[in-house]
Design a protein around this motif. Structure first.
Motif: not given
Length: 145
Positions: A132-133, A129, A1-6
């Protein structure tokens, strides 16, 4: 999820920076504005018509994209959110950048207003974030029902 947000955040910030850079370059006379203003009115009319139709049609689609059943069923992973979220952002960012460029090429305020409207619409889908989550988790819960 972190990559998607970035990645989504990078698209968001990059489009704003590109538009801001164009504004800065044209307003400080580093780039000449109104270069197409002396051209025939036909090209300005065509661009204005295309961009008006595109802006009017793309805003509601982009803002409600994740509510379409076909797309909502596919939003069950971070990778799917990355693909659909990038599409949704680009649906608003590309016309915004193009409207900014056309405004300075033709010095027609209609392009400026459309660019401002698209800019304001971006904040309704700004990638955070939490958003996205929630998009993936919410869709995942609905998908399991």
């Amino acid at each position: 999820m972190r990559r998607t947000y970035k990645v989504l955040n990078a698209i968001f910030i990059a489009s704003l920076c590109i538009s801001a850079a164009m504004v800065l370059l044209f307003e400080t006379d580093i780039l000449p504005d109104g270069i197409c203003h002396t051209a025939t009115g036909a090209s300005e009319f065509v661009w204005a018509t295309v961009m008006e139709l595109l802006t009017i049609c793309i805003i509601p689609v982009a803002l409600r994209l994740f509510r379409f059943r076909h797309i909502a069923e596919r939003l069950v992973s971070a990778e799917a959110l990355l693909n659909w979220g990038a599409l949704r952002l680009l649906m608003l960012c590309v016309p915004m950048v193009l409207n900014t460029l056309l405004y300075y090429m033709y010095m027609n305020v209609a392009f400026g207003y459309m660019g401002i409207i698209l800019f304001l619409c971006l904040f309704f889908i700004m990638p955070t974030r939490a958003r996205c989550e929630s998009e993936v988790v919410k869709r995942d819960v609905e998908h399991k029902k």
